[in-house]
Design an enzyme around this catalytic site. Structure first.
Site, PDB file in Angstrom:
ATOM      1  N   HIS A   1      54.426  44.812  29.766  1.00  0.00           N
ATOM      2  CA  HIS A   1      53.791  43.674  29.301  1.00  0.00           C
ATOM      3  C   HIS A   1      53.168  43.567  27.674  1.00  0.00           C
ATOM      4  CE1 HIS A   1      54.893  42.285  33.141  1.00  0.00           C
ATOM      5  NE2 HIS A   1      53.824  42.623  33.622  1.00  0.00           N
TER       6      HIS A   1
ATOM      7  N   CYS B   1      57.343  35.091  40.068  1.00  0.00           N
ATOM      8  CA  CYS B   1      56.533  36.381  40.075  1.00  0.00           C
ATOM      9  C   CYS B   1      54.990  35.971  39.417  1.00  0.00           C
ATOM     10  CB  CYS B   1      57.040  37.008  38.729  1.00  0.00           C
ATOM     11  SG  CYS B   1      58.259  38.326  39.329  1.00  0.00           S
TER      12      CYS B   1
ATOM     13  N   ASN C   1      54.926  32.725  34.376  1.00  0.00           N
ATOM     14  CA  ASN C   1      54.904  31.447  35.118  1.00  0.00           C
ATOM     15  C   ASN C   1      53.375  31.096  35.348  1.00  0.00           C
ATOM     16  OD1 ASN C   1      57.613  31.668  36.240  1.00  0.00           O
ATOM     17  ND2 ASN C   1      57.006  33.696  36.903  1.00  0.00           N
TER      18      ASN C   1
ATOM     19  N   CYS D   1      47.809  37.015  36.145  1.00  0.00           N
ATOM     20  CA  CYS D   1      48.412  37.098  37.584  1.00  0.00           C
ATOM     21  C   CYS D   1      47.506  36.593  38.643  1.00  0.00           C
ATOM     22  CB  CYS D   1      48.742  38.701  38.014  1.00  0.00           C
ATOM     23  SG  CYS D   1      49.282  38.669  39.555  1.00  0.00           S
TER      24      CYS D   1
END
Ligand code: SAH
Ligand code: SF4
Length: 408
Positions: free
Chosen positions: A268, A386, A343, A154
């Protein structure tokens, strides 16, 4: 992709003396985004008698959060004297829109700068994303500047500066979106608002999936939800508000009891050794503990399912065996599964799973009874998807601090 730079100059440039002086001066606080209790306190501070507070706060809530008033003069059922007193002490200012980007798919991303909180702070920057879909529009809001957690896939987790947003700053993201989309009750859409025009409202759903871990800012998130869900104000019901957490187990019950929001879990991984790496809070609250908190989440039912988010990382967590284990893990829970194609962001250490692999994984999940499990990626061309949000906020450089001090 379209980018509008809505500031006059590069946000990283040192402030001019005039800007530094303005930033150093204590600005009048804004009423935008305050709870009814906050509005009552503001009204009391300008001399409104106790017996009128409730009614006056309801009026302000209506003008600010239902009609989107940006000028005290518009509040026709509030006396001129009171409007004058309020205008002396408060503003109706929104966060500054630093830039607006519009994706080829209609997704919009705003970089917002919050007002400065003191002389060493030029104003935190956060991102908010609007995602238009058939029949609904979802606003993805941030709850913190950055994130203290460091999930390895992230981008937000790589940002250093962190503070909780206030409830008003969270609500202000909805207000700014309604301003830019012309989405106030009785309002007309501004030119170029390329959003669904089915006659309904543009912002119909809220997801706390922007920057930050909402359960580390739970007091602020709770108050923000109270304002957003108020039927006489912004009017977005609690069933249309989803809070996503990486698994802050001790706060999950409170979230359910105090907000009535829908819950989403960033799962996840189905094994602790892998989840420890991807979502490091797992070392504190492992999968079994997280599942137990989901089983007892207040208000979860088949009509109000918990969403389990699962990011598809090539060769890391995307095997058929893991898909079967995921189904086993969620057995008996009122659950929805959301597979999120990873992403990528500049320098990210993972790749997105191949499409065939995602299809194979989703087929296993689908056969177990979970409908349409793959989330369509949106706004990738403007890094609005995201996990891609990361503002340019940095700690203030020495040069800027000196400019502020010189201006005082
Ligand atoms: N901190 C909260 C909410 C914000 S993140 C949480 O972690 O749940 C919102 C969702 O985006 C989470 O499911 C998160 O795991 C996911 N995400 C983060 N980075 C991503 C990336 N690069 N690609 C796809 N999803 C990502
Ligand atoms: Fe924070 Fe969520 Fe990103 Fe993890 S995925 S670093 S909890 S914002």
């Amino acid at each position: 992709m379209t980018t509008l730079d809505l500031t006059r100059r590069n946000p990283d440039a040192a402030p001019t003396a005039a800007e530094a002086a303005q930033a150093a001066a204590p600005a009048a606080p804004s009423l935008v985004g305050l709870t009814r209790a906050g509005l009552s306190a503001a009204l009391a501070s300008v001399g409104v008698p106790e017996r009128q507070l409730k009614m006056r706060a309801a009026q302000l809530n209506h003008w600010l959060h239902n009609r989107g008033a940006s000028d005290f003069g518009a509040m026709t059922n509030v006396s001129k004297d009171l409007r004058g007193a309020l205008a002396q002490a408060f503003t109706l200012a929104r966060p500054e829109i630093v830039s607006e980007q519009i994706s080829v798919d209609g997704t919009r991303k705003w970089l917002l700068r919050m007002p400065s909180t003191g002389r060493h702070d030029r104003g935190a920057e956060i991102e908010t994303v609007y995602i238009p879909e058939e029949g609904r529009g979802t606003l993805c809001v941030s709850s913190q500047v950055g994130c203290t957690l460091t999930c390895s896939f992230c981008h937000t987790g790589t940002q250093r500066m962190v503070r909780n947003l206030t409830a008003a700053e969270i609500v202000a993201q909805v207000v700014v979106a309604r301003d830019r989309l012309g989405d106030w009750s009785g309002g007309a859409a501004p030119e170029g608002a390329s959003v669904p025009t089915d006659g309904g409202r543009f912002v119909t759903n809220i997801v706390f999936m922007g920057m930050g871990e909402p359960l580390y800012a739970l007091d602020e998130v709770r108050d923000a939800i109270e304002v957003i869900a108020d039927g006489e104000g912004l009017g977005i019901g609690r069933r249309r508000i989803t809070v996503s957490t990486s698994g802050v187990v001790p706060q999950m019950r409170r979230l359910g009891e105090e907000t009535g929001a829908q819950l989403a879990i960033s799962l996840h991984a189905v094994r602790d050794d892998l989840r420890d790496v991807l979502v490091p809070i797992n070392k504190k609250h492992p999968i079994a503990e997280l599942m137990e908190a989901c089983r007892t989440y207040p208000g979860a039912s088949n009509a109000r399912r918990i969403t389990f988010e699962y990011v598809m990382l090539k060769g890391i967590n995307d095997s058929p065996a893991e898909a079967r284990e995921l189904v086993r893990l969620l057995a008996g829970l009122p659950a929805k599964i959301n597979l999120i194609p990873f992403n990528p962001w500049p320098g990210s250490p993972y790749e997105c799973s191949d499409w065939d692999t995602i299809e194979r994984f989703s087929e296993i999940v689908f056969r177990a009874g979970y409908a349409s499990p793959v989330r369509t990626p949106r706004g990738r061309d403007i890094y609005a998807a995201c996990g891609q949000l990361k503002s340019e906020t940095k700690r203030m450089r020495a040069k800027e601090r000196m400019a502020l001090e010189a201006a005082e």
